[in-house]
Design an enzyme around this catalytic site. Structure first.
Site, PDB file in Angstrom:
ATOM      1  N   SER A 180       5.992 -81.178  28.393  1.00  0.00           N
ATOM      2  CA  SER A 180       5.670 -80.094  27.361  1.00  0.00           C
ATOM      3  C   SER A 180       4.278 -79.146  27.778  1.00  0.00           C
ATOM      4  O   SER A 180       4.149 -78.539  28.573  1.00  0.00           O
ATOM      5  CB  SER A 180       5.752 -80.572  25.787  1.00  0.00           C
ATOM      6  OG  SER A 180       5.900 -79.737  25.076  1.00  0.00           O
TER       7      SER A 180
ATOM      8  N   ASP B 182       5.886 -72.554  25.554  1.00  0.00           N
ATOM      9  CA  ASP B 182       5.442 -73.673  26.256  1.00  0.00           C
ATOM     10  C   ASP B 182       6.047 -74.102  27.800  1.00  0.00           C
ATOM     11  O   ASP B 182       6.937 -73.445  28.090  1.00  0.00           O
ATOM     12  CB  ASP B 182       5.124 -74.855  25.465  1.00  0.00           C
ATOM     13  CG  ASP B 182       6.351 -75.612  24.954  1.00  0.00           C
ATOM     14  OD1 ASP B 182       7.448 -75.071  25.161  1.00  0.00           O
ATOM     15  OD2 ASP B 182       6.039 -76.701  24.856  1.00  0.00           O
TER      16      ASP B 182
END
Length: 465
Positions: free
Chosen positions: A99, A252
């Site tokens: 992530s 992200d």
């Protein structure tokens, strides 16, 4: 050596905590657990752009294949893309990503058939099988490699790629507009040098947006999330002002979250986005149960704004999977996190940064107002200060519950009364205790946060001694 699930799958330093041998065992455990009863199980696997991604994906896929599972390689693709394809095919899946973490880290997010993150019970089953496979092993080579039940010959799983699945995902996201177009709204996009580089610009352009510049769209394996993306939108803010754009979108590394930028370069975080989306859906009769699901980290100002709008707020622990569980359990339609994980449950099974950004651009076009005006009137944000306190690994929960820290929390809570809020929680992915304080002024919030951070640090030192 073994792995344990945090709030978003398993993560660690690639090649060390996530060794190839351990990843093979994880793949075997996932196959045994998530495809039990399937004669010839099939798994989807996708990844982001980290240097270690191919190694992690190959090791995990080898473990799946060793258990007789066929593996469909989706290549570089956002987490929500894998989830959407899993939902459409009814297949379990894995996403290789850490992530928003730096490139040295990597991780594995497992999805059950249907594209949902695993429940606590499912994670515990995978952990138990993984522990059995690696029992008595130091981490160099799992005992699973010596398992007499290993398959051979035609029973070994196959691997192939389906690049067209990514095309289907992009078309599905655009279809969420129900035929509406974005009318040439001027957008700057920050892909965080991550998975969104394969999808985001295409989706926005297909929907009718004018993407005037794309930032952080040249991944080289080590620049993912580096001074870019949702964790550092400063370059995006400057680009939005430079181009005179209507808005900016910062994603992200795996593109399951988004932070927006208005035309003046101001950040519009997940709380403001949720306030906008909830109010818009309610006005159109599409906010199921007139309820918004948020986590404990959402600002008190959001709760107050929703109360004024006649929208009930349901609170969950931190983690978008807990938001999803609440949505599904109650038939609600919208939830998310301050960090920009936003789930439109009627459209997706997980947070989708590009989908959320697309919905925001659509809202701006339909409202006929600039994002700055919409965001400013959506809620009055209380100053919120967060301090991260480094602690010994695994001690966070004990520290938060300790008498010394609990007493400090009680003092600050009593001082703030109804004008603020205090929250301490151990991180689910790092050796940290996160201290959050909301108060009427920034100075008051910062002072209280510093006192609490000092209390946690003192308690941590005492524990180590």
């Amino acid at each position: 050596m073994s792995l344990r699930f945090g709030t978003d799958g398993v993560r660690g330093l690639a090649g060390v905590e996530l060794s190839p041998e351990l990843l093979v065992a994880l793949g075997r455990a996932a196959a045994r657990t998530l495809s039990a009863g399937s004669e010839r199980p099939v798994f989807l696997v996708g990844r982001d752009t980290r240097l270690s991604g191919p190694m992690v994906q190959a090791s995990l896929s080898a473990g799946l294949s060793a258990e007789g599972a066929d593996v469909i390689d989706l290549g570089v693709i956002p987490t929500p893309g894998v989830a959407a394809i899993a939902a459409s095919k009814g297949l379990p899946a894995a996403v290789v990503s850490a992530s928003h973490n730096p490139f040295q880290d990597n991780g594995v997010k497992l999805l059950s058939a249907g594209g949902r993150k695993l429940t606590d019970a499912e994670e515990e089953k995978v952990e138990a099988v993984l522990a059995e496979l690696t029992r008595g092993d130091s981490g160099a080579s799992p005992s699973a490699s010596r398992d007499p039940g290993s398959l051979s010959g035609e029973r070994i799983g196959r691997l192939w790629s389906e690049p067209e699945a990514r095309d289907w995902y992009c078309e599905t996201v655009v279809a969420a507009l129900e035929g509406r177009k974005l009318g040439g709204i001027r957008v700057v996009l920050d892909c965080a040098n991550g998975a969104a580089t394969t999808t985001a610009e295409r989706i926005l352009s297909s929907a009718g947006a004018h993407v005037v510049e794309v930032l952080a769209a040249a991944p080289n394996g080590v620049n993912i999330n580096a001074a870019c993306g949702s964790t550092d939108p400063s370059s995006l803010a400057a680009a939005v002002r430079r181009h005179g754009a209507d808005a900016g979108m910062a994603l992200d590394g795996d593109a399951d979250r988004v932070i927006a930028i208005d035309s003046a370069g101001a950040v519009v975080d997940g709380d403001r986005l949720l306030a906008l989306f909830a109010s818009d859906l309610k006005a159109r009769g599409r906010l199921a149960g007139d309820t918004l699901v948020v986590t404990v980290m959402s600002n008190l100002g959001l709760r107050r704004a929703m109360a004024q709008a006649g929208i009930r707020v349901h609170e969950t622990p931190v983690g978008d999977r807990y938001v999803l569980e609440a949505l599904d359990a109650n038939g609600w339609s919208l939830g998310g996190e301050q960090s920009g994980h936003i789930i439109f449950r009627d459209l997706a099974t997980t947070g989708d940064g590009v989908l959320s950004g697309l919905m925001l651009m659509d809202l701006i076009v339909r409202a006929g107002k600039p994002l700055s005006e919409l965001a400013d009137t959506s809620m009055v944000r209380l100053p919120q200060v967060i301090r991260n306190v480094t602690v010994a690994g695994g001690s966070g929960a004990a520290l938060v519950a300790s008498a010394t820290v609990s007493a400090a929390v009680q003092r600050e809570t009593e001082d703030l009364g109804s004008d603020g809020r205090v929250l301490l929680r151990p991180s689910g992915t790092e050796p940290l205790v996160r201290v959050m304080v909301e108060a009427p002024t920034e100075d008051a919030a910062a002072a209280a946060a510093e006192r609490l951070a000092a209390a946690v640090a003192s308690a941590s030192r005492q524990l180590e001694d």
